[in-house]
Each structure stands twice: as structure tokens, then as C-alpha cells.
Scaffold this active site. Structure first.
Site, PDB file in Angstrom:
ATOM      1  N   CYS A 185       0.849  -1.184   0.000  1.00  0.00           N
ATOM      2  CA  CYS A 185       0.000   0.000   0.000  1.00  0.00           C
ATOM      3  C   CYS A 185       0.888   1.237   0.000  1.00  0.00           C
ATOM      4  O   CYS A 185       1.751   1.390   0.867  1.00  0.00           O
ATOM      5  CB  CYS A 185      -0.899  -0.033   1.239  1.00  0.00           C
ATOM      6  SG  CYS A 185      -1.691   1.536   1.628  1.00  0.00           S
ATOM      7  N   GLU A 186       0.684   2.105  -0.951  1.00  0.00           N
ATOM      8  CA  GLU A 186       1.539   3.290  -1.029  1.00  0.00           C
ATOM      9  C   GLU A 186       1.229   4.318   0.052  1.00  0.00           C
ATOM     10  O   GLU A 186       2.027   5.221   0.281  1.00  0.00           O
ATOM     11  CB  GLU A 186       1.468   3.929  -2.414  1.00  0.00           C
ATOM     12  CG  GLU A 186       0.174   4.597  -2.758  1.00  0.00           C
ATOM     13  CD  GLU A 186       0.200   5.209  -4.151  1.00  0.00           C
ATOM     14  OE1 GLU A 186      -0.353   6.305  -4.288  1.00  0.00           O
ATOM     15  OE2 GLU A 186       0.767   4.607  -5.079  1.00  0.00           O
ATOM     16  N   HIS A 187       0.105   4.181   0.723  1.00  0.00           N
ATOM     17  CA  HIS A 187      -0.236   5.132   1.787  1.00  0.00           C
ATOM     18  C   HIS A 187       0.418   4.790   3.117  1.00  0.00           C
ATOM     19  O   HIS A 187       0.703   5.687   3.910  1.00  0.00           O
ATOM     20  CB  HIS A 187      -1.755   5.198   1.982  1.00  0.00           C
ATOM     21  CG  HIS A 187      -2.477   5.726   0.799  1.00  0.00           C
ATOM     22  ND1 HIS A 187      -3.754   5.332   0.462  1.00  0.00           N
ATOM     23  CD2 HIS A 187      -2.104   6.610  -0.160  1.00  0.00           C
ATOM     24  CE1 HIS A 187      -4.131   5.953  -0.640  1.00  0.00           C
ATOM     25  NE2 HIS A 187      -3.150   6.725  -1.033  1.00  0.00           N
ATOM     26  N   HIS A 188       0.617   3.487   3.388  1.00  0.00           N
ATOM     27  CA  HIS A 188       1.151   3.072   4.689  1.00  0.00           C
ATOM     28  C   HIS A 188       2.396   2.199   4.593  1.00  0.00           C
ATOM     29  O   HIS A 188       2.981   1.862   5.610  1.00  0.00           O
ATOM     30  CB  HIS A 188       0.076   2.314   5.477  1.00  0.00           C
ATOM     31  CG  HIS A 188      -1.147   3.123   5.695  1.00  0.00           C
ATOM     32  ND1 HIS A 188      -2.282   2.979   4.917  1.00  0.00           N
ATOM     33  CD2 HIS A 188      -1.417   4.116   6.580  1.00  0.00           C
ATOM     34  CE1 HIS A 188      -3.197   3.842   5.323  1.00  0.00           C
ATOM     35  NE2 HIS A 188      -2.701   4.544   6.317  1.00  0.00           N
TER      36      HIS A 188
ATOM     37  N   GLN B  98      -4.722  -0.530  -5.104  1.00  0.00           N
ATOM     38  CA  GLN B  98      -5.385  -1.650  -5.760  1.00  0.00           C
ATOM     39  C   GLN B  98      -6.108  -1.209  -7.021  1.00  0.00           C
ATOM     40  O   GLN B  98      -6.089  -1.907  -8.036  1.00  0.00           O
ATOM     41  CB  GLN B  98      -6.347  -2.340  -4.788  1.00  0.00           C
ATOM     42  CG  GLN B  98      -7.013  -3.555  -5.390  1.00  0.00           C
ATOM     43  CD  GLN B  98      -7.837  -4.330  -4.382  1.00  0.00           C
ATOM     44  OE1 GLN B  98      -7.552  -4.317  -3.192  1.00  0.00           O
ATOM     45  NE2 GLN B  98      -8.856  -5.013  -4.870  1.00  0.00           N
TER      46      GLN B  98
ATOM     47  N   HIS C  80      -6.056  -5.929   2.841  1.00  0.00           N
ATOM     48  CA  HIS C  80      -5.102  -4.845   3.076  1.00  0.00           C
ATOM     49  C   HIS C  80      -4.695  -4.815   4.545  1.00  0.00           C
ATOM     50  O   HIS C  80      -5.547  -4.662   5.427  1.00  0.00           O
ATOM     51  CB  HIS C  80      -5.738  -3.503   2.685  1.00  0.00           C
ATOM     52  CG  HIS C  80      -5.956  -3.369   1.222  1.00  0.00           C
ATOM     53  ND1 HIS C  80      -5.223  -2.506   0.450  1.00  0.00           N
ATOM     54  CD2 HIS C  80      -6.805  -3.999   0.371  1.00  0.00           C
ATOM     55  CE1 HIS C  80      -5.619  -2.598  -0.812  1.00  0.00           C
ATOM     56  NE2 HIS C  80      -6.585  -3.510  -0.877  1.00  0.00           N
TER      57      HIS C  80
ATOM     58  N   CYS D 216      -3.278  -2.539   6.079  1.00  0.00           N
ATOM     59  CA  CYS D 216      -3.556  -1.238   6.686  1.00  0.00           C
ATOM     60  C   CYS D 216      -4.960  -1.211   7.299  1.00  0.00           C
ATOM     61  O   CYS D 216      -5.239  -0.403   8.183  1.00  0.00           O
ATOM     62  CB  CYS D 216      -3.361  -0.098   5.695  1.00  0.00           C
ATOM     63  SG  CYS D 216      -4.296  -0.238   4.171  1.00  0.00           S
TER      64      CYS D 216
END
Length: 187
Positions: A76-79, A118, A146, A148
Site C-alpha cells: 500500500c503506497e499510503h502506509h 489496488q 489490506h 492497513c
């Protein structure tokens, strides 16, 4: 290509920032191990999913081609925590243009090996297939859990996110989509 020294220094600093001692026995080699892991997890940054379709053949087959249950792992590019699951990739050949079945799995693999969303992963696989073969229809479905959402925040382990991308006949024809979904659900 990953900058080994810079990545190791960043992991070392992260360990310090969270209150750990990066010099203690169990952590001494952690910056190297984490850097090696990220080099593997982000190896798709050096490749293009569209370039995975190196084997394109002419075959008198213009019916559905579906490869389902393709396992993948991504970050996940956010976390920067993993998400993982399965991808299902289908297309309707046009003018007899088909590809090696492993190429569908390779496109998923390359698109997943990078900091990713995703939704983007699903679209990148569809785009690659559409550009390589110009099929009459493309259908890509990705199902993933996920971390996250499992390990932090809402903490809902086992929940799955499903994304789809449809192109051509699969976008226009509900019956065609229904057929693919039924085939994907069959075990």
C-alpha cells in the site's frame, strides 16, 4: 535500482525514531534485511507491465480466455504495509491475437511489485493487455486483503476489497460480464 546505503540509513533512523536501539543484537542487520526485502517488493518499478506480453501469437480462437486465482503481493503506497490477494484476468481475442498464459500472470506480478493502490493495479493490468493485444474485451478483477485495514485503523481482518476494470465488449455487455463472474466463482 534501490540505493542500498540510503535505504539502510533510513531504516536505521526509523528504528531510532521509534525508540529502538538499532545496535542491539536482534536489530544490527535489520536495515540490510529490510532494504533487501524492499528491493524485492519494489522490483516492478524497473519494469513495465505492458512489456510483459512478449509472446503474441495468431490463433483461430476468439472466445474467452481467463486466467483466475493469480496470487500477488503488493505494498500500500499510503502506509507501506502489504496488501495481497488474487487477480483474475480475462480477454476476448480479436483477429486471433492471443498471448502466452504466463504473460497474464507476469503483468500482474510486475504491476504489483511497487508502492501501489489496488485500483491502479487493476487498471494497469487491463491497460497492458489492451495495448498488447487490442482484444474485443478485457476484464480484470482483483480481490485483496489490506494490512492497513487489518493491523491498524479500523482493524477488520479478513475483509476483502474487490476492484474491477472492464473494457470493450465486457464493459458494454452485462451478460458477458456475468459469464466471467460465474467462471471466477467456480472452484
Amino acid at each position: 535500482m534501490i540505493d542500498q546505503k540510503k535505504a539502510e540509513a533510513a531504516i536505521y533512523q526509523l528504528l531510532e525514531a521509534v525508540g529502538e536501539n538499532p545496535k542491539r543484537e536482534g536489530l544490527v542487520d535489520t536495515p540490510k534485511r529490510v532494504t533487501k526485502m524492499y528491493a524485492e517488493m519494489f522490483s516492478g518499478l524497473e519494469q513495465d507491465p505492458k512489456r510483459q506480453f512478449t509472446a503474441v501469437f495468431t490463433e483461430e480462437h476468439e472466445e474467452l480466455v481467463l486466467v483466475k486465482d493469480i496470487p500477488f503481493y503488493s505494498m500500500c503506497e499510503h502506509h507501506l504495509v502489504p496488501f495481497y490477494g488474487t487477480a483474475h484476468v480475462a480477454y476476448l481475442p480479436s483477429q486471433g491475437r492471443v498471448t502466452g498464459l504466463s504473460k497474464l500472470a507476469r503483468a500482474v506480478e510486475v504491476a504489483s511489485k511497487r508502492p501501489q493502490l489496488q485500483e491502479r493495479l487493476t487498471a494497469q493490468v487491463a491497460d497492458a493487455l489492451e495495448e498488447a493485444l487490442s482484444p474485443s474485451g478485457v476484464f480484470v478483477m482483483v480481490e485483496a486483503e489490506h494490512m492497513c485495514m487489518t493491523m491498524r485503523g479500523i482493524k477488520k481482518p479478513g475483509s476483502k476489497t474487490v476492484t474491477t476494470v472492464t473494457r470493450g465488449l465486457f464493459k458494454e455487455d452485462r451478460e458477458q460480464r456475468r459469464e466471467i463472474l460465474n467462471l471466477i466463482k467456480e472452484k
